[in-house]
Structure formats: C-alpha cells, structure tokens
Design a protein around this motif. Structure first.
Motif, PDB file in Angstrom:
ATOM      1  N   SER A   1      48.610  42.011  39.453  1.00 45.75           N
ATOM      2  CA  SER A   1      47.547  41.474  40.249  1.00 45.75           C
ATOM      3  C   SER A   1      48.301  41.295  41.715  1.00 45.75           C
ATOM      4  O   SER A   1      49.290  41.233  41.854  1.00 45.75           O
ATOM      5  CB  SER A   1      47.189  40.016  39.541  1.00 45.75           C
TER       6      SER A   1
ATOM      7  N   SER B   1      46.890  39.679  45.516  1.00 41.66           N
ATOM      8  CA  SER B   1      45.811  38.745  46.231  1.00 41.66           C
ATOM      9  C   SER B   1      46.392  38.856  47.652  1.00 41.66           C
ATOM     10  O   SER B   1      47.624  38.704  47.948  1.00 41.66           O
ATOM     11  CB  SER B   1      45.851  37.222  45.615  1.00 41.66           C
TER      12      SER B   1
ATOM     13  N   TRP C   1      52.079  39.359  44.939  1.00 39.59           N
ATOM     14  CA  TRP C   1      51.954  40.369  43.700  1.00 39.59           C
ATOM     15  C   TRP C   1      52.400  39.451  42.251  1.00 39.59           C
ATOM     16  O   TRP C   1      53.272  38.708  42.617  1.00 39.59           O
ATOM     17  CB  TRP C   1      52.720  41.481  43.761  1.00 39.59           C
TER      18      TRP C   1
ATOM     19  N   THR D   1      43.012  42.510  39.977  1.00 36.23           N
ATOM     20  CA  THR D   1      44.191  42.239  38.691  1.00 36.23           C
ATOM     21  C   THR D   1      43.446  43.483  37.770  1.00 36.23           C
ATOM     22  O   THR D   1      42.441  43.570  37.559  1.00 36.23           O
ATOM     23  CB  THR D   1      43.922  41.085  38.068  1.00 36.23           C
TER      24      THR D   1
ATOM     25  N   SER E   1      41.302  39.224  45.649  1.00 34.61           N
ATOM     26  CA  SER E   1      42.346  39.468  44.314  1.00 34.61           C
ATOM     27  C   SER E   1      41.725  40.729  43.659  1.00 34.61           C
ATOM     28  O   SER E   1      40.767  40.990  43.459  1.00 34.61           O
ATOM     29  CB  SER E   1      42.391  38.079  43.790  1.00 34.61           C
TER      30      SER E   1
ATOM     31  N   LYS F   1      49.798  42.850  32.805  1.00 30.23           N
ATOM     32  CA  LYS F   1      49.220  42.819  33.949  1.00 30.23           C
ATOM     33  C   LYS F   1      49.443  43.038  35.207  1.00 30.23           C
ATOM     34  O   LYS F   1      50.945  42.848  35.338  1.00 30.23           O
ATOM     35  CB  LYS F   1      48.260  41.468  33.986  1.00 30.23           C
TER      36      LYS F   1
END
Length: 159
Positions: A49, A51, A6, A58, A56, A47
């Motif tokens: 995000s 993955s 994260w 975002t 991924s 943001k």
C-alpha cells in the motif's frame, strides 16, 4: 521529493492438521486422507500500500492452496485425480480523503474508497462433484466463491 508512505505485509494461515471427530467414530484427518489433502491447508494474503496526502492505493494478492475433492471420478474419466488446483486472485483499493482541506465544513473529512475484488476476473478452478452438498458441480463452493470480479464504492463522512 516526498514518495509517500509505503506498507508491505503478508498474513496467512497454515494448518498443521485438522482432525474431525464424531462420537463413536475414529478421528478423521482431513489433511491426509489416503495420502491426499482434502481441505485447504494454506491461505495467504499479501499487500502493498501507498499513501500520499489525500490519496491511497492498496494492492492485494490472495493465495489458496490445492486440495483433492475425494469424489469418485466421472464415468468417462476413470483416471481423473479430483485435484482442485491452487487459486490466486488480486484485489485493488483506491482511496481519497478530503481531510480538513476544503473550506466548506460539510466537505471536510469525506473519504471515498473504490475497491475491485478479483481484479483479473479469474474464475474459480474447476472441481468435479457428484452432488451439490458443500459446493456446486463446477467448482468447490465450500472454498471458492462463484462471484468473480466485484466492484464497490464507499463514501463515509466523519464529523
């Protein structure tokens, strides 16, 4: 259970002052003209995000502070303040990368990214202008884009 990686962040610009000078003229502070901010003072982009393995996601939030146009009011609205309100939009990026997992070398290291700008399809705020210099008559074009939601798909291959 692996929850992936994260990342959370915010970046932005806050202008303390912006003074325009013209030879032979006194300095002009665009942030304080008759007690009104005539330029964007604050822009921020946040943001979150995530993955995991090949995937991924975002999400972005974009913020632009309010401003005043400084234009004369429309003839039928003498008390119109010329305020262009703040503007918030959201973006989304989804990605997939094959990395070195496929057996076929041609399929390795292919990245696919799907991006949606202005996810909620929000129109720029209304701004009355008497002329089209520095914008249009419906929104403040020098600050906001007329394009609303935009989609893009990017495919890249690394050798």
């Amino acid at each position: 259970a692996d929850l992936g990686a994260w990342d959370v962040g915010v970046t932005g610009t806050y202008y303390l002052d912006r003074v325009a000078t013209t030879p032979g003229s006194p300095p002009n502070d665009t942030f304080d003209t008759d007690g009104q901010t005539r330029d964007v003072r604050l822009r921020e982009r946040g943001k979150i995000s995530w993955s995991l393995d090949n995937w991924s996601v975002t999400t972005f939030v974009n913020y632009r502070s309010h401003l005043f146009t400084g234009e004369a009011p429309p003839p039928n609205l003498p008390d119109y303040p010329g305020l262009v309100p703040n503007y918030v939009t959201f973006d989304l990026a989804l990605g997939f990368n094959t990395r070195d997992l496929p057996a076929n070398d041609y399929l390795k290291n292919i990245a696919i990214q799907f991006v949606v700008l202005d996810l909620t399809n929000k129109k720029p705020p209304f701004a009355y202008k008497q002329s089209t210099s520095g914008g249009t008559v419906a929104y403040w074009g020098a600050v906001d884009s007329a394009f609303e939601r935009q989609f893009s798909l990017t495919v890249t291959k690394s050798w």
